[in-house]
Design a protein around this motif. Structure first.
Motif, mmCIF file in Angstrom:
data_model
loop_
_atom_site.group_PDB
_atom_site.id
_atom_site.type_symbol
_atom_site.label_atom_id
_atom_site.label_comp_id
_atom_site.label_asym_id
_atom_site.label_seq_id
_atom_site.Cartn_x
_atom_site.Cartn_y
_atom_site.Cartn_z
ATOM 1 N N MET A 279 17.285 -36.005 25.002
ATOM 2 C CA MET A 279 17.690 -35.510 23.707
ATOM 3 C C MET A 279 17.981 -34.014 23.801
ATOM 4 O O MET A 279 17.285 -33.278 24.482
ATOM 5 N N SER A 280 18.993 -33.565 23.094
ATOM 6 C CA SER A 280 19.362 -32.156 23.137
ATOM 7 C C SER A 280 18.521 -31.329 22.166
ATOM 8 O O SER A 280 17.971 -31.851 21.202
ATOM 9 N N GLU A 281 18.449 -30.040 22.452
ATOM 10 C CA GLU A 281 17.767 -29.112 21.558
ATOM 11 C C GLU A 281 18.668 -28.834 20.353
ATOM 12 O O GLU A 281 19.881 -28.722 20.511
ATOM 13 N N PRO A 282 18.099 -28.700 19.153
ATOM 14 C CA PRO A 282 18.951 -28.410 17.998
ATOM 15 C C PRO A 282 19.452 -26.974 18.042
ATOM 16 O O PRO A 282 18.727 -26.068 18.438
ATOM 17 N N LYS A 283 20.707 -26.772 17.658
ATOM 18 C CA LYS A 283 21.220 -25.414 17.562
ATOM 19 C C LYS A 283 20.690 -24.785 16.273
ATOM 20 O O LYS A 283 20.256 -25.487 15.358
ATOM 21 N N THR A 284 20.721 -23.472 16.208
ATOM 22 C CA THR A 284 20.286 -22.779 14.999
ATOM 23 C C THR A 284 21.457 -22.717 14.030
ATOM 24 O O THR A 284 22.557 -22.294 14.390
ATOM 25 N N SER A 285 21.234 -23.171 12.825
ATOM 26 C CA SER A 285 22.250 -23.199 11.782
ATOM 27 C C SER A 285 21.855 -22.249 10.661
ATOM 28 O O SER A 285 20.661 -22.008 10.446
ATOM 29 N N ARG B 149 20.349 -33.588 11.064
ATOM 30 C CA ARG B 149 21.778 -33.828 11.257
ATOM 31 C C ARG B 149 22.632 -33.231 10.152
ATOM 32 O O ARG B 149 23.711 -32.721 10.405
ATOM 33 N N PHE B 150 22.171 -33.355 8.896
ATOM 34 C CA PHE B 150 22.987 -32.890 7.785
ATOM 35 C C PHE B 150 23.253 -31.394 7.842
ATOM 36 O O PHE B 150 24.294 -30.949 7.404
ATOM 37 N N ILE B 151 22.304 -30.634 8.386
ATOM 38 C CA ILE B 151 22.543 -29.185 8.470
ATOM 39 C C ILE B 151 22.992 -28.770 9.860
ATOM 40 O O ILE B 151 23.245 -27.600 10.112
ATOM 41 N N GLY B 152 23.079 -29.712 10.762
ATOM 42 C CA GLY B 152 23.621 -29.427 12.085
ATOM 43 C C GLY B 152 22.662 -28.742 13.034
ATOM 44 O O GLY B 152 23.080 -28.066 13.962
ATOM 45 N N GLY B 153 21.371 -28.899 12.818
ATOM 46 C CA GLY B 153 20.386 -28.279 13.715
ATOM 47 C C GLY B 153 19.143 -27.862 12.960
ATOM 48 O O GLY B 153 18.597 -28.624 12.179
ATOM 49 N N LYS B 154 18.722 -26.603 13.181
ATOM 50 C CA LYS B 154 17.506 -26.055 12.557
ATOM 51 C C LYS B 154 17.817 -24.658 12.032
ATOM 52 O O LYS B 154 18.770 -24.017 12.468
#
Length: 134
Positions: free
Chosen positions: A1-7, A105-110
């Motif tokens: 699993m990939s790390e979430p990008k900062t959004s 997912r809805f915000i594209g990361g964290k």
């Protein structure tokens, strides 16, 4: 699993609206469905997401959940009160909570850079961001 990008954080406040069905809700859902769908379609950009809820493993609907973008609680309530499902008294209870979209997912990361960056807010500190803070 990939790390979430900062959004980036949402600029507008978000309210979680939890609606629990009352008696005869199935009948009212059918009766007011078209008006409800017209309302949410007309205002779709004010919702992060919304939809009905069920008890796991069960078919009947028991309520609805909405994530509403609004500048104030009164603005969120005004939007919701325009929905025929609410105006008809279909829901037995309606609860409003301020919600922070933090990860997914809805915000594209964290929305946080590090645990240290959000430690004060996580402990109940201020939620309003200073200028330039993400």
């Amino acid at each position: 699993m990939s790390e979430p990008k900062t959004s980036p954080r949402l600029e507008q406040p978000c309210f979680l609206v939890i609606c629990r069905d009352g008696e005869n809700s199935a009948q009212k859902r059918t009766q007011f469905l078209k008006g409800h769908l017209d309302h949410v379609e007309k205002n779709w950009e004010k919702y992060v997401t919304a939809g009905p809820v069920r008890i796991p493993g069960s078919e009947p609907l028991v309520g609805s959940v909405f994530l509403v973008l609004a500048d104030t609680l009164n603005e969120a309530k005004a939007l919701m009160e325009g929905d025929p499902y609410i105006a008809s008294g279909m829901y037995e209870t309606i609860e409003y909570l301020e919600f922070t979209n933090s990860v997914g997912r809805f915000i594209g990361g964290k929305i946080w850079e590090s645990a240290e960056a959000v430690a004060e807010r996580a402990a109940g500190g201020p939620t309003k961001l200073s200028k330039g803070e993400q």
